[in-house]
Design a protein around this motif. Structure first.
Motif, PDB file in Angstrom:
ATOM      1  N   UNK A   1       0.847  -1.195   0.000  1.00 58.02           N
ATOM      2  CA  UNK A   1       0.000   0.000   0.000  1.00 58.02           C
ATOM      3  C   UNK A   1       0.879   1.240   0.000  1.00 58.02           C
ATOM      4  N   UNK A   2       0.331   2.333  -0.473  1.00 59.57           N
ATOM      5  CA  UNK A   2       1.070   3.594  -0.468  1.00 59.57           C
ATOM      6  C   UNK A   2       1.361   4.014   0.971  1.00 59.57           C
ATOM      7  N   UNK A   3       0.394   3.802   1.855  1.00 62.41           N
ATOM      8  CA  UNK A   3       0.587   4.153   3.260  1.00 62.41           C
ATOM      9  C   UNK A   3       1.731   3.333   3.875  1.00 62.41           C
ATOM     10  N   UNK A   4       1.812   2.058   3.543  1.00 64.82           N
ATOM     11  CA  UNK A   4       2.888   1.217   4.060  1.00 64.82           C
ATOM     12  C   UNK A   4       4.251   1.667   3.572  1.00 64.82           C
ATOM     13  N   UNK A   5       4.345   2.065   2.311  1.00 67.21           N
ATOM     14  CA  UNK A   5       5.603   2.595   1.773  1.00 67.21           C
ATOM     15  C   UNK A   5       5.979   3.871   2.522  1.00 67.21           C
ATOM     16  N   UNK A   6       5.003   4.751   2.738  1.00 67.80           N
ATOM     17  CA  UNK A   6       5.264   6.008   3.452  1.00 67.80           C
ATOM     18  C   UNK A   6       5.739   5.734   4.874  1.00 67.80           C
ATOM     19  N   UNK A   7       5.169   4.735   5.514  1.00 72.32           N
ATOM     20  CA  UNK A   7       5.551   4.392   6.888  1.00 72.32           C
ATOM     21  C   UNK A   7       7.021   3.979   6.962  1.00 72.32           C
TER      22      UNK A   7
END
Length: 796
Positions: free
Chosen positions: A172-178
């Motif tokens: 997910x994009x959120x996981x990459x950002x994390x």
């Protein structure tokens, strides 16, 4: 896993550009496959305005369009798109522009008698989607003559990351950002998901219908009813994001699930509630049960597969794909949102059995966050209310979040011991905490992985997390300790044989091929295979459905493709595995070569059609190179059925077959559209005996004159040339360097039932020059040896 940089920055507060982000991703173990600037790829495409779209004078399905490009008189374009119409704006390519889908330069052409000087493009032609039913229609406010990329919302760089099977948290994009925030490239800014207040009781219930043994198939199932929605296009920013990652926007109710899957890694499904019969449940399918999926194909299920069903039938393949019968359309007014937790292994197995890949399967089989089932449902509800209106019901839940909490002890010195980095304890705590781990500063540290990191099992996994975030570039380069000044050989005897065989074949002019170990079943049957034991249950292609019993079908197929393109004289080889059954270990390494036509032309020797003697010479040369000694095993005039009878042979040591050779059977050649002549050999490298332990011989050229002599023997027609050659070699082993048959004759001058075999020999003395008398004595010894072994007489 693709995402535009602007999408990432919705979750990550950072000023970093695409190149910096890509470098950081690679440094923390997330391999970047590509960084694509779509705007740069489409820099030659502009916004065009269709001044008129009239019927083509010579074709019913074509239109003659006049397109204004913003810099002069309208340009004439012949267009076959059904949606081309006067007053629209589209993506226009002038003559001379390279079209992405084909890589070809667009030229001025004549179509049905009318000149066309450009193109109005579809999404498929620009590699933006699979849609090629019509051309792209741009918004009415798009500026004529301006770059089309800006009008399409494709000014963003798109990063593609290869996600390993253990990193479901980064799907997910959120996981990459994390991960990037933990590595110091910015700060997470995504607020927590808020619950949506319910307006009425849910008219549907959800249930989990499993046995205690199968309840892990779906431990948690949640759903919500939303009434009074109005389906339509999703917001433009959503469409732009989906297009940027290669998805086709469909409608708001469909796009919401695609957006949340890529944004948060939470697959879910939106049913048209009015198409469901009764309540909803998760259960195992019945053997033979069928479902029409959203891809338009009907799949037959078995009792190991999990499905989402109503009271009438299965309505979705759990974790893989929903059903077409209950899908949302423009007439949908009531929806049921499903958010569930499906077993990763069962989901992957189902997808493989059905040969069905989807974004949902991609995430479930890598592991999704069990704690985000309900927040994901709340997020989907809010987006539907924002885009489509409506009223939400209360959430109904069956099951519970399975226990995922665990604690792992980590000694701070383990990072140095396993990772080679001396990281302070405080920094270890900071890194793990920033990744979402709960850390107790005890000694050793007590670490609790977050719900989204199901791949963390032990202290070594924690060390890996610390090392990759701290920076693999900080790991010092340390030379390996060598107990000896010169490294000992590390190749096994089998590896050495393969290497020597490969070199020998290349030296003889063969070209190496590399092919799949799979062949069509019909081809395998020609070479002793094609049985059920070697049939693949999940082939990578319909015509690669069987394990190959021999490498010859792969080589002959390669030869057929080359001959079809005009390359008629070929010398090809491959070294690989052939399979005697479908069981583990029932394979052997084989070196196989083929000659087609006259082989490779050379100024040094005249060309001739490939025959069994060429194959035999190739076989012996490779065998001797692999063994490191001369080959003395006898050749028998018999071979497998795919060789030409009477023009083939087998070389064996007792019952162990070392190699086969000969001309390929005409029926086999016809199967591969080859006319021949063609010869082949197969060398079973695993069957070659190990050399006896002895002192390594020292090879040096003799300084003394070699002597060559020719002999012609008359023997019975049934005597093989190989018997004569072996008799000659045994006559004087120390002096005879080689023996070669150069003529076999039957006919006038030779008695009936007899044949003349002419051989050439080379005598190479090692310690002195041979005298005429010694040469004559050796010649008599050779004649006597051949006469004794075969009954031959010297031809006068």
């Amino acid at each position: 896993m693709k995402f535009p940089v602007s999408w990432l920055k919705d979750h990550l507060e950072t000023d970093a550009d695409a190149a910096t982000i890509a470098d950081k991703l690679t440094s923390i173990g997330l391999e970047v496959e590509s960084v694509e600037d779509t705007g740069a790829r489409l820099k030659d495409f502009i916004v065009g305005y269709v001044v008129s779209a009239e019927k083509h004078p010579n074709a019913d399905r074509l239109k003659l369009c006049m397109v204004e490009a913003g810099d002069g008189a309208p340009i004439q374009v012949v267009c076959g798109a059904p949606n081309a119409h006067t007053g629209m704006k589209g993506v226009f390519a002038r003559a001379g522009v390279v079209i992405p889908v084909s890589g070809e330069v667009l030229k001025v052409g004549t179509i049905r008698g009318v000149e066309s000087r450009g193109m109005l493009c579809s999404g498929r032609e620009l590699l933006l989607s699979d849609d090629h039913d019509g051309i792209i229609e741009l918004p009415a406010d798009a500026k004529v003559g301006a770059p089309a990329a800006a009008a399409l919302g494709l000014t963003d760089a798109v990063i593609d990351v290869a996600i390993t099977p253990n990193r479901g948290d980064c799907t997910s994009v959120y996981g990459i950002a994390r991960d990037l925030a933990a590595a110091g490239l910015g700060k997470l800014k995504t607020p927590p998901v808020k619950s949506v207040a319910s307006k009425f009781p849910n008219p549907k219930t959800v249930a989990l219908n499993f046995t205690p043994e199968t309840k892990s198939a779906c431990p948690l199932f949640a759903g919500r009813f939303v009434r009074g929605v109005k389906n339509g296009p999703s917001p433009q920013w959503v469409q732009d994001r989906l297009k940027a990652i290669g998805l086709r926007p469909i409608s708001a109710l469909v796009d919401v699930s695609n957006l949340i899957a890529h944004d948060r890694g939470r697959p879910l499904h939106v049913f048209d509630a009015d198409k469901l019969t009764g309540n909803v449940q998760a259960r195992l399918a019945k053997d033979g049960e069928q479902i029409l999926a959203l891809d338009g194909k009907t799949y037959t299920l078995d009792s190991e597969m999990c499905v989402i069903a109503d009271d009438a039938a299965a309505r979705g393949i759990a974790g893989v794909m929903g059903g077409e019968d209950t899908g949302c359309s423009e007439t949908t007014v009531n929806v049921f949102i499903e958010s569930a937790l499906f077993d990763a292994v069962r989901t992957a197995t189902t997808g493989r059995k059905l040969q069905l890949q989807s974004d949902a399967r991609y995430r479930f089989e890598r592991g999704v966050d069990p704690e985000f089932v309900l927040p994901g449902l709340e997020l989907a509800t809010q987006l539907i209310l924002d885009w489509c209106g409506g009223e939400p019901s209360e959430v109904v839940v069956a099951g519970a979040v399975p226990s995922w909490q665990r604690e792992i002890e980590l000694a701070p010195d383990a990072v140095k011991r396993l990772g080679g980095l001396d990281v302070p304890k405080a920094e270890i705590v900071r890194i793990l905490t920033s990744l979402g781990f709960a850390v107790q500063s005890t000694n050793p540290l007590t670490v609790g992985p977050p719900s989204w990191r199901s791949d963390i099992d032990g202290s070594a996994d924690l060390v890996e997390e610390v090392v990759r975030i701290y920076g693999l570039d900080h790991v010092p380069s340390v030379p390996m300790a060598r107990p000896h000044a010169i490294a000992r050989p590390v190749l096994t005897p089998a590896q050495r044989r393969r290497r020597m065989a490969r070199r020998a074949l290349a030296a003889r002019g063969f070209n190496e091929t590399v092919s799949f170990s799979f062949v069509p079943r019909a081809n395998a049957a020609l070479f002793g295979g094609g049985d059920d034991a070697r049939q693949l249950e999940n082939p990578i292609a319909a015509d690669l459905d069987a394990l190959r019993p021999s490498l010859l079908p792969s080589l002959l197929a390669a030869a057929g493709r080359n001959v079809a393109r005009g390359f008629n004289d070929l010398m090809l080889f491959e070294i690989g595995a052939a399979f005697s059954s479908g069981m583990p270990g029932d394979q052997q390494t084989v070196a196989v070569g083929i000659r087609i036509g006259a082989g490779v032309r050379s100024w040094a020797k005249s060309a001739h059609p490939a025959d069994a003697f060429d194959a035999k010479a190739d076989m012996l040369a490779v065998l001797e190179a692999a063994m490191g000694s001369t080959m003395t095993a006898p050749v028998k005039a018999e071979a497998p059925s795919w060789y030409h009878p009477g023009r083939s042979g087998t070389l064996a040591l007792g019952p162990k077959v070392l190699a086969t050779f000969g001309e390929v059977h005409p029926k086999v050649l016809a199967r591969f559209d080859l006319k021949g002549p063609a010869c082949a050999f197969e060398i079973f490298l695993d069957a070659i005996p190990e050399p006896k332990a002895k002192a390594r011989p020292v090879f040096s050229p003799s300084p003394y004159q070699a002597v060559e002599r020719d002999f012609a023997f008359v023997v019975d027609a049934k005597v093989t040339a190989d018997e004569i050659v072996r008799a000659v070699k045994n006559a004087e082993r120390l002096l005879i360097e080689w023996v070669s048959v150069f003529d076999v004759y039957e006919g006038k001058g030779v008695p009936e039932g007899k044949k003349s075999v002419a051989i050439a020999i080379r005598l190479q003395p090692k310690d002195k020059t041979l005298t005429d008398a010694e040469i004559e004595a050796i010649a008599q010894k050779i004649v006597a040896a051949v006469s004794k072994a075969t009954g031959a007489t010297l031809r006068s």
